[in-house]
Design an enzyme around this catalytic site. Sequence first.
Site, PDB file in Angstrom:
ATOM      1  N   ASP A  13       0.821  -1.216   0.000  1.00 55.15           N
ATOM      2  CA  ASP A  13       0.000   0.000   0.000  1.00 55.15           C
ATOM      3  C   ASP A  13       0.853   1.263   0.000  1.00 55.15           C
ATOM      4  O   ASP A  13       2.040   1.245   0.343  1.00 55.15           O
ATOM      5  CB  ASP A  13      -0.917   0.006   1.220  1.00 55.15           C
ATOM      6  CG  ASP A  13      -2.176  -0.823   1.035  1.00 55.15           C
ATOM      7  OD1 ASP A  13      -2.333  -1.443  -0.038  1.00 55.15           O
ATOM      8  OD2 ASP A  13      -3.005  -0.847   1.965  1.00 55.15           O
ATOM      9  N   ASP A  14       0.213   2.378  -0.343  1.00 58.35           N
ATOM     10  CA  ASP A  14       0.779   3.735  -0.226  1.00 58.35           C
ATOM     11  C   ASP A  14       1.911   3.994  -1.214  1.00 58.35           C
ATOM     12  O   ASP A  14       2.760   4.857  -0.968  1.00 58.35           O
ATOM     13  CB  ASP A  14       1.259   4.016   1.205  1.00 58.35           C
ATOM     14  CG  ASP A  14       0.158   3.836   2.240  1.00 58.35           C
ATOM     15  OD1 ASP A  14      -1.020   3.939   1.876  1.00 58.35           O
ATOM     16  OD2 ASP A  14       0.482   3.593   3.414  1.00 58.35           O
ATOM     17  N   HIS A 134      -7.754   3.898   1.141  1.00 59.69           N
ATOM     18  CA  HIS A 134      -6.752   4.277   2.135  1.00 59.69           C
ATOM     19  C   HIS A 134      -7.438   4.383   3.486  1.00 59.69           C
ATOM     20  O   HIS A 134      -8.482   5.023   3.631  1.00 59.69           O
ATOM     21  CB  HIS A 134      -6.153   5.627   1.718  1.00 59.69           C
ATOM     22  CG  HIS A 134      -5.022   6.105   2.574  1.00 59.69           C
ATOM     23  ND1 HIS A 134      -3.957   5.308   2.931  1.00 59.69           N
ATOM     24  CD2 HIS A 134      -4.783   7.329   3.133  1.00 59.69           C
ATOM     25  CE1 HIS A 134      -3.112   6.014   3.659  1.00 59.69           C
ATOM     26  NE2 HIS A 134      -3.593   7.235   3.807  1.00 59.69           N
TER      27      HIS A 134
END
Length: 310
Positions: A13-14, A134
């Site tokens: 993620d991210d 998110h």
Amino acid sequence: MPQPRMMLVVTGDDFGYCPRRNQGIVDCFKSGGISNVSLLVNGCAAKEAADLAQRHNIPMGLHANLSEGVPVCPSLQQASTLTNQRGFFHGKTGFRQALEGGQISMKQVELELRAQVQLFRDLTGHLPHHMDGHQHVHVLPEVREVFALVLSDLQIPFTRVPLEPGLQGCPALPAHLQRFYAQVEKDARDSIPVFTRYGIRWPHVYLGLTTMGQNMSVPNLQRALNQALAAGPPGSPSSRSAGSHQPVVTAELMVHPGYPSLAQEGGCGEGPDEFSQSADRQHELGVLRDPALLALYRREGVQLCAFKHL
């Protein structure tokens, strides 16, 4: 090759949050530690991340963001229900409080989600094959309906449903995280009928809440995989089976590898947060690249893949 027992999407993620997170994710992918990434298009290093994904052929989806940084939709950047007086999203807790108070416009949520998909397309040249939220905003009440509508309209087939086997009995989680994750799981469970109605798909099993940061270790990942395999495929939409009597379990493992963000370098418009600057990011990177973990995958019949392979 023998048929795998599990097809595992390991999602970093991210991606796009900062250059050091990007580099850690790329290093992890090249080492075989992750098989898929999720891009923050409002991250300060999103363009770099998209270029790196193309260069290294990294499968990539969209990490839809309604809680951190600045909207990408121009009409929402000045004054909107999604932002505070400084023009930033309300934050993980603030967004949920505003939503509970009836202060969030679902029309503006839809505008922002569509704008983020368009920016993803501009950066990569294609639509995302999967899209999650998110800080798990995509499973929140009201938001989940808009989220599913956008995915259906744009024919984005996969999302994430954060229901993790054994989460409630995990002793390593502090009380405040137990409470937050219990709410995430309730929201995720309530999202299943919505996602089903729109024809959205997701893997059989989700993993990652009990193995974040310092809780990530080869033994803890083995425990999580064993619980996922024991749970088996439930009756949710998922991938095609390989055609044997023993169905293949599909799973997603959410991870956050990277090198710690430097102060004042990164973020989504407000600078990097403590999560990104934490040494936990590099700890996860080290565990995911550990030869002992890769050997565990081989021993247990776990095949890493991307959402596009399900």
